[in-house]
Design a protein around this motif. Structure first.
Motif, PDB file in Angstrom:
ATOM      1  N   GLU A 127       0.851  -1.197   0.000  1.00 20.94           N
ATOM      2  CA  GLU A 127       0.000   0.000   0.000  1.00 20.94           C
ATOM      3  C   GLU A 127       0.885   1.245   0.000  1.00 20.94           C
ATOM      4  OE1 GLU A 127      -3.103   0.311   2.897  1.00 20.94           O
ATOM      5  OE2 GLU A 127      -3.524  -1.839   2.921  1.00 20.94           O
ATOM      6  N   VAL A 128       0.935   1.973  -1.095  1.00 19.69           N
ATOM      7  CA  VAL A 128       1.649   3.244  -1.122  1.00 19.69           C
ATOM      8  C   VAL A 128       0.754   4.312  -0.500  1.00 19.69           C
ATOM      9  CG1 VAL A 128       0.868   3.739  -3.500  1.00 19.69           C
ATOM     10  CG2 VAL A 128       2.838   4.950  -2.552  1.00 19.69           C
ATOM     11  N   GLU A 129       1.331   5.138   0.366  1.00 19.79           N
ATOM     12  CA  GLU A 129       0.536   6.155   1.048  1.00 19.79           C
ATOM     13  C   GLU A 129       1.335   7.447   1.232  1.00 19.79           C
ATOM     14  OE1 GLU A 129      -1.786   5.021   4.339  1.00 19.79           O
ATOM     15  OE2 GLU A 129      -2.122   2.964   3.611  1.00 19.79           O
ATOM     16  N   LEU A 130       0.614   8.548   1.284  1.00 21.48           N
ATOM     17  CA  LEU A 130       1.206   9.824   1.672  1.00 21.48           C
ATOM     18  C   LEU A 130       1.335   9.848   3.189  1.00 21.48           C
ATOM     19  CD1 LEU A 130       2.135  12.749   1.111  1.00 21.48           C
ATOM     20  CD2 LEU A 130      -0.275  13.428   1.308  1.00 21.48           C
ATOM     21  N   GLY A 131       2.579   9.996   3.680  1.00 21.16           N
ATOM     22  CA  GLY A 131       2.816  10.108   5.108  1.00 21.16           C
ATOM     23  C   GLY A 131       2.907  11.561   5.528  1.00 21.16           C
ATOM     24  N   VAL A 132       2.349  11.863   6.688  1.00 17.77           N
ATOM     25  CA  VAL A 132       2.378  13.215   7.249  1.00 17.77           C
ATOM     26  C   VAL A 132       3.068  13.137   8.608  1.00 17.77           C
ATOM     27  CG1 VAL A 132       1.012  15.189   8.024  1.00 17.77           C
ATOM     28  CG2 VAL A 132       0.229  13.805   6.087  1.00 17.77           C
ATOM     29  N   VAL A 133       4.117  13.907   8.800  1.00 18.42           N
ATOM     30  CA  VAL A 133       4.824  13.946  10.080  1.00 18.42           C
ATOM     31  C   VAL A 133       4.403  15.205  10.835  1.00 18.42           C
ATOM     32  CG1 VAL A 133       7.067  14.108  11.218  1.00 18.42           C
ATOM     33  CG2 VAL A 133       6.763  12.592   9.248  1.00 18.42           C
ATOM     34  N   ILE A 134       4.038  15.020  12.093  1.00 20.65           N
ATOM     35  CA  ILE A 134       3.556  16.116  12.921  1.00 20.65           C
ATOM     36  C   ILE A 134       4.745  16.842  13.560  1.00 20.65           C
ATOM     37  CG2 ILE A 134       2.164  16.711  14.949  1.00 20.65           C
ATOM     38  CD1 ILE A 134       0.559  15.851  12.478  1.00 20.65           C
ATOM     39  N   GLY A 135       4.678  18.173  13.548  1.00 22.98           N
ATOM     40  CA  GLY A 135       5.774  18.965  14.075  1.00 22.98           C
ATOM     41  C   GLY A 135       5.447  19.759  15.315  1.00 22.98           C
ATOM     42  N   GLY A 136       4.179  19.759  15.729  1.00 18.85           N
ATOM     43  CA  GLY A 136       3.770  20.486  16.930  1.00 18.85           C
ATOM     44  C   GLY A 136       2.701  19.699  17.649  1.00 18.85           C
ATOM     45  N   THR A 137       2.192  20.236  18.740  1.00 19.64           N
ATOM     46  CA  THR A 137       1.150  19.564  19.505  1.00 19.64           C
ATOM     47  C   THR A 137      -0.213  19.973  18.994  1.00 19.64           C
ATOM     48  OG1 THR A 137       2.554  19.495  21.474  1.00 19.64           O
ATOM     49  CG2 THR A 137       0.194  19.214  21.816  1.00 19.64           C
ATOM     50  N   GLY A 138      -1.075  18.989  18.751  1.00 20.63           N
ATOM     51  CA  GLY A 138      -2.428  19.252  18.249  1.00 20.63           C
ATOM     52  C   GLY A 138      -3.484  18.687  19.179  1.00 20.63           C
ATOM     53  N   ARG A 139      -4.252  19.563  19.803  1.00 24.17           N
ATOM     54  CA  ARG A 139      -5.368  19.160  20.679  1.00 24.17           C
ATOM     55  C   ARG A 139      -6.608  19.905  20.241  1.00 24.17           C
ATOM     56  NH1 ARG A 139      -5.554  21.008  25.194  1.00 24.17           N
ATOM     57  NH2 ARG A 139      -6.476  19.292  26.408  1.00 24.17           N
ATOM     58  N   TYR A 140      -7.654  19.179  19.896  1.00 26.06           N
ATOM     59  CA  TYR A 140      -8.934  19.771  19.533  1.00 26.06           C
ATOM     60  C   TYR A 140      -8.768  20.911  18.535  1.00 26.06           C
ATOM     61  CZ  TYR A 140     -10.299  17.177  23.709  1.00 26.06           C
ATOM     62  OH  TYR A 140     -10.507  16.183  24.631  1.00 26.06           O
ATOM     63  N   TYR A 154       6.001  16.100   4.655  1.00 25.75           N
ATOM     64  CA  TYR A 154       5.351  14.989   3.962  1.00 25.75           C
ATOM     65  C   TYR A 154       6.406  14.021   3.451  1.00 25.75           C
ATOM     66  CZ  TYR A 154       1.426  18.292   3.903  1.00 25.75           C
ATOM     67  OH  TYR A 154       0.444  19.179   4.259  1.00 25.75           O
ATOM     68  N   CYS A 155       6.011  12.750   3.328  1.00 22.71           N
ATOM     69  CA  CYS A 155       6.965  11.740   2.864  1.00 22.71           C
ATOM     70  C   CYS A 155       6.225  10.560   2.253  1.00 22.71           C
ATOM     71  CB  CYS A 155       7.855  11.270   4.014  1.00 22.71           C
ATOM     72  SG  CYS A 155       6.953  10.727   5.477  1.00 22.71           S
ATOM     73  N   VAL A 156       6.983   9.718   1.560  1.00 13.19           N
ATOM     74  CA  VAL A 156       6.454   8.464   1.033  1.00 13.19           C
ATOM     75  C   VAL A 156       6.393   7.460   2.171  1.00 13.19           C
ATOM     76  CG1 VAL A 156       6.729   6.635  -0.685  1.00 13.19           C
ATOM     77  CG2 VAL A 156       7.571   8.956  -1.184  1.00 13.19           C
ATOM     78  N   SER A 157       5.254   6.788   2.305  1.00 18.49           N
ATOM     79  CA  SER A 157       5.088   5.784   3.351  1.00 18.49           C
ATOM     80  C   SER A 157       4.515   4.515   2.737  1.00 18.49           C
ATOM     81  CB  SER A 157       4.145   6.307   4.443  1.00 18.49           C
ATOM     82  OG  SER A 157       4.137   5.452   5.568  1.00 18.49           O
ATOM     83  N   HIS A 158       5.100   3.379   3.071  1.00 27.14           N
ATOM     84  CA  HIS A 158       4.626   2.088   2.569  1.00 27.14           C
ATOM     85  C   HIS A 158       3.952   1.350   3.712  1.00 27.14           C
ATOM     86  CE1 HIS A 158       5.627  -1.839   0.159  1.00 27.14           C
ATOM     87  NE2 HIS A 158       4.333  -1.632   0.317  1.00 27.14           N
ATOM     88  N   ASP A 159       2.632   1.312   3.674  1.00 31.19           N
ATOM     89  CA  ASP A 159       1.837   0.657   4.715  1.00 31.19           C
ATOM     90  C   ASP A 159       1.666  -0.813   4.339  1.00 31.19           C
ATOM     91  OD1 ASP A 159       0.089  -0.090   6.710  1.00 31.19           O
ATOM     92  OD2 ASP A 159      -1.644   0.932   5.835  1.00 31.19           O
ATOM     93  N   VAL A 160       2.679  -1.619   4.641  1.00 28.91           N
ATOM     94  CA  VAL A 160       2.617  -3.044   4.331  1.00 28.91           C
ATOM     95  C   VAL A 160       1.606  -3.704   5.263  1.00 28.91           C
ATOM     96  CG1 VAL A 160       3.971  -5.156   4.034  1.00 28.91           C
ATOM     97  CG2 VAL A 160       5.052  -2.912   3.688  1.00 28.91           C
ATOM     98  N   SER A 161       0.874  -4.690   4.742  1.00 27.25           N
ATOM     99  CA  SER A 161      -0.184  -5.341   5.506  1.00 27.25           C
ATOM    100  C   SER A 161      -0.109  -6.855   5.344  1.00 27.25           C
ATOM    101  CB  SER A 161      -1.568  -4.882   5.011  1.00 27.25           C
ATOM    102  OG  SER A 161      -1.666  -3.469   4.957  1.00 27.25           O
ATOM    103  N   GLU A 162      -0.355  -7.572   6.408  1.00 30.72           N
ATOM    104  CA  GLU A 162      -0.542  -9.021   6.330  1.00 30.72           C
ATOM    105  C   GLU A 162      -2.043  -9.287   6.462  1.00 30.72           C
ATOM    106  OE1 GLU A 162      -0.959 -12.625   5.844  1.00 30.72           O
ATOM    107  OE2 GLU A 162       1.092 -11.883   5.499  1.00 30.72           O
TER     108      GLU A 162
END
Length: 286
Positions: A127-140, A154-162
């Protein structure tokens, strides 16, 4: 900026990719980890290294191994069924709200490290996916602009699954998502100023040279900023967290007949502007 980490497993060094040269910024930041992001160091990094002629520089082509561009995240949060055609090929209804599940943070590896078919696994999928990396604190978070303000990149993320573990072993998705090596990440973490429209990025994945997935983030049911805002209503998002935002159609489970990864297969995936990955598949041993 394009942030990278390079070097042997467990001894990666942080760098900034400029054209075809990696500037080693270990002496400036220590590492690209939660502490660095929480300190706000990303906002000043370009300025901090601008006149540093003393920092080591390496031709990118000479780097023997790329690590994940951020050190191990605190949590990996995933969005399932976020592309309509993928939901259909999976035989599931379109979600009214984002489908949320987790992967173990230990799944995160470098973009060219081997992917292991787990012991007992019979249906290892891509599964190819767009990855998002969080850089600060997010509440509500109240708005999508608030969500944008805490994204580090943003980065390339491979969500491998069994799939056997995910769907046939008690209904717990996390079991099929958390096997070792199941989240190659990178090669770059690209800062938002270089990804002006995250909803217009092309994604591709090929197995043994045959294209299996091809799509665009514009087909997401729930856009990136809405995903970040939504998640913050249920959990605190923290610096270094990784969000996988869903995959376009073309996974092995959806083929007729289904096809899954075998030992020796080569998977290649890329996202427009975010770089490419390549993994060889091996069988895990006890």
């Amino acid at each position: 900026m394009k942030l990278v980490r390079f070097g042997p497993v467990g001894h990666e060094r942080p760098g900034v990719l400029r054209d075809d040269v990696v500037v080693d910024v270990t002496d400036v930041v220590g590492d690209f980890d939660a502490a660095f992001l929480a300190s706000g160091g990303l906002r000043t990094l370009a300025r901090d290294i601008e006149d540093r002629d003393d920092l080591p520089r390496h031709p990118a082509a000479s780097i023997p191994r790329w690590g994940a561009p951020v050190a191990r995240p605190g949590k990996v949060v995933c969005i399932g069924l976020n592309y309509a055609v993928h939901a259909q090929e999976s035989g599931m209804e379109l979600p009214a709200e984002p489908v949320v599940f987790f992967k173990a943070p230990s799944t995160v590896i470098g973009p060219e490290d081997d992917v292991l078919i787990p012991v007992g696994g019979t249906k290892t999928d891509w599964e190819v996916e767009l990855g998002v990396v969080i850089g600060g604190t997010g509440r509500y978070l109240a708005s999508e602009q608030d969500a944008a303000d805490i994204i580090a990149g943003y980065c390339v993320s491979h969500d491998v699954s069994e799939r056997h573990f995910q769907l046939e072993r008690g209904g717990q998705w996390v079991k099929g998502k958390s096997c070792e090596t199941f989240n190659p990440l990178g090669p770059w973490l690209v800062t938002p100023d270089e990804v002006l429209e995250p909803q217009r990025l092309g994604l591709t994945l090929a197995v043994n040279g045959r294209t299996r997935q091809e799509g665009s983030t514009e087909s997401m049911i729930f856009p990136v900023l809405e995903v970040v805002r939504y998640l913050s209503q249920f959990m605190v998002l923290e610096p270094g967290d990784l969000i996988n935002t869903g995959t376009p159609p073309g996974v092995g489970m959806g083929m007729n007949p289904p096809q899954y990864l075998q030992e020796g297969d080569v998977v290649e995936l890329s996202i427009e502007g975010l770089g490419a990955q390549r993994q060889r598949v091996r069988q895990a041993t006890r």
